[in-house]
Design a protein around this motif. Structure first.
Motif, PDB file in Angstrom:
ATOM      1  N   THR A  35       0.811  -1.220   0.000  1.00 57.35           N
ATOM      2  CA  THR A  35       0.000   0.000   0.000  1.00 57.35           C
ATOM      3  C   THR A  35       0.839   1.262   0.000  1.00 57.35           C
ATOM      4  N   GLN A  36       2.149   1.112   0.123  1.00 56.86           N
ATOM      5  CA  GLN A  36       3.043   2.267   0.085  1.00 56.86           C
ATOM      6  C   GLN A  36       3.486   2.509  -1.349  1.00 56.86           C
ATOM      7  N   GLN A  37       3.524   3.754  -1.731  1.00 57.36           N
ATOM      8  CA  GLN A  37       4.030   4.066  -3.064  1.00 57.36           C
ATOM      9  C   GLN A  37       5.533   3.836  -3.081  1.00 57.36           C
ATOM     10  N   ASN A  38       6.041   3.358  -4.220  1.00 59.99           N
ATOM     11  CA  ASN A  38       7.480   3.133  -4.315  1.00 59.99           C
ATOM     12  C   ASN A  38       8.208   4.432  -4.664  1.00 59.99           C
ATOM     13  N   SER A  39       9.505   4.358  -4.837  1.00 62.15           N
ATOM     14  CA  SER A  39      10.317   5.562  -5.032  1.00 62.15           C
ATOM     15  C   SER A  39       9.920   6.365  -6.273  1.00 62.15           C
ATOM     16  N   SER A  40       9.336   5.712  -7.260  1.00 64.21           N
ATOM     17  CA  SER A  40       8.928   6.446  -8.468  1.00 64.21           C
ATOM     18  C   SER A  40       7.476   6.908  -8.384  1.00 64.21           C
ATOM     19  N   ASN A  41       6.895   6.887  -7.173  1.00 61.67           N
ATOM     20  CA  ASN A  41       5.541   7.377  -6.921  1.00 61.67           C
ATOM     21  C   ASN A  41       4.467   6.515  -7.572  1.00 61.67           C
ATOM     22  N   ASN A  42       4.765   5.251  -7.824  1.00 60.77           N
ATOM     23  CA  ASN A  42       3.796   4.337  -8.407  1.00 60.77           C
ATOM     24  C   ASN A  42       3.297   3.361  -7.359  1.00 60.77           C
ATOM     25  N   VAL A  43       2.119   2.821  -7.601  1.00 60.80           N
ATOM     26  CA  VAL A  43       1.560   1.787  -6.742  1.00 60.80           C
ATOM     27  C   VAL A  43       1.691   0.464  -7.489  1.00 60.80           C
ATOM     28  N   ASP A  44       2.183  -0.569  -6.818  1.00 63.31           N
ATOM     29  CA  ASP A  44       2.340  -1.882  -7.447  1.00 63.31           C
ATOM     30  C   ASP A  44       1.034  -2.662  -7.346  1.00 63.31           C
ATOM     31  N   VAL A  45       0.482  -3.018  -8.502  1.00 57.78           N
ATOM     32  CA  VAL A  45      -0.760  -3.782  -8.563  1.00 57.78           C
ATOM     33  C   VAL A  45      -0.437  -5.146  -9.153  1.00 57.78           C
ATOM     34  N   GLU A  46      -1.009  -6.176  -8.566  1.00 58.60           N
ATOM     35  CA  GLU A  46      -0.764  -7.545  -9.019  1.00 58.60           C
ATOM     36  C   GLU A  46      -2.050  -8.131  -9.591  1.00 58.60           C
ATOM     37  N   VAL A  47      -1.932  -8.792 -10.728  1.00 63.53           N
ATOM     38  CA  VAL A  47      -3.053  -9.509 -11.323  1.00 63.53           C
ATOM     39  C   VAL A  47      -2.711 -10.992 -11.278  1.00 63.53           C
ATOM     40  N   SER A  48      -3.551 -11.765 -10.600  1.00 61.34           N
ATOM     41  CA  SER A  48      -3.351 -13.215 -10.497  1.00 61.34           C
ATOM     42  C   SER A  48      -4.470 -13.900 -11.267  1.00 61.34           C
ATOM     43  N   LEU A  49      -4.082 -14.774 -12.182  1.00 59.05           N
ATOM     44  CA  LEU A  49      -5.077 -15.502 -12.969  1.00 59.05           C
ATOM     45  C   LEU A  49      -5.302 -16.890 -12.388  1.00 59.05           C
ATOM     46  N   GLU A  50      -6.563 -17.240 -12.249  1.00 55.05           N
ATOM     47  CA  GLU A  50      -6.950 -18.613 -11.960  1.00 55.05           C
ATOM     48  C   GLU A  50      -7.791 -19.029 -13.159  1.00 55.05           C
ATOM     49  N   ALA A  51      -7.340 -20.060 -13.845  1.00 54.21           N
ATOM     50  CA  ALA A  51      -8.029 -20.471 -15.066  1.00 54.21           C
ATOM     51  C   ALA A  51      -8.291 -21.967 -15.036  1.00 54.21           C
ATOM     52  N   PHE A  52      -9.413 -22.337 -15.610  1.00 58.98           N
ATOM     53  CA  PHE A  52      -9.732 -23.747 -15.759  1.00 58.98           C
ATOM     54  C   PHE A  52     -10.265 -23.957 -17.167  1.00 58.98           C
ATOM     55  N   ALA A  53      -9.653 -24.877 -17.880  1.00 59.62           N
ATOM     56  CA  ALA A  53     -10.087 -25.184 -19.241  1.00 59.62           C
ATOM     57  C   ALA A  53     -10.720 -26.570 -19.254  1.00 59.62           C
ATOM     58  N   HIS A  54     -11.855 -26.674 -19.918  1.00 57.29           N
ATOM     59  CA  HIS A  54     -12.568 -27.943 -20.008  1.00 57.29           C
ATOM     60  C   HIS A  54     -12.180 -28.749 -21.235  1.00 57.29           C
TER      61      HIS A  54
END
Length: 149
Positions: free
Chosen positions: A92-111
């Motif tokens: 939740t802290q901004q890094n040195s370049s004033n950006n926020v790190d957001v993570e996208v996690s995929l959960e996928a299931f293929a039939h």
């Protein structure tokens, strides 16, 4: 708040990609839910989640679309695959370049094997779409810079 704005921006980029992906019509459901629970609450932390299925398998009453009846016969309600893209903030802290790190996690299931190839295609394209670093975005940003001059 920068954290909320960052999560909203990543969500917006995901939805834009899913709505514009070539050769495939997808349906997206944007919601908050827990990870690894298949929609059943367990008291864990809720996260923003974009669930994606093929639009042709989506009808309001849950029955398969008639024009694809032959394809749909042996598939579950969501079709060839289902993808859950969970969006969270790494810190939740901004890094040195004033950006926020957001993570996208995929959960996928293929039939099916077809579903697996579609999931792999989407998984491969997402980093460039979210980061806007792929060829399509580089060309668009270059055009926008040229128009500004």
């Amino acid at each position: 708040d920068d954290v909320i704005d960052a999560n909203d921006e990543v969500s917006s980029r995901l939805l834009t990609y899913f709505n514009e992906v070539r050769d495939l019509s997808l349906k997206c459901i944007d919601q908050c839910r827990e990870r690894n629970t298949d929609g059943m609450p367990s008291g864990g932390t809720k996260m923003r989640c974009i669930t994606v299925i093929e639009e042709r398998f989506s009808t309001s009453d849950g029955t398969p679309a008639l024009q694809h009846e032959q394809d749909n016969t042996n598939l579950p309600q969501e079709g060839h695959f289902v993808i859950d893209a969970f969006i969270s903030t790494k810190n939740t802290q901004q890094n040195s370049s004033n950006n926020v790190d957001v993570e996208v996690s995929l959960e996928a299931f293929a039939h099916t094997a077809h579903g697996t190839s579609l999931v792999n295609k989407i998984r491969g394209q997402l980093p460039g779409e979210i980061g806007r670093t792929n060829r399509r975005w580089r060309r668009l940003l270059k055009r926008q810079e040229a128009d500004m001059c």
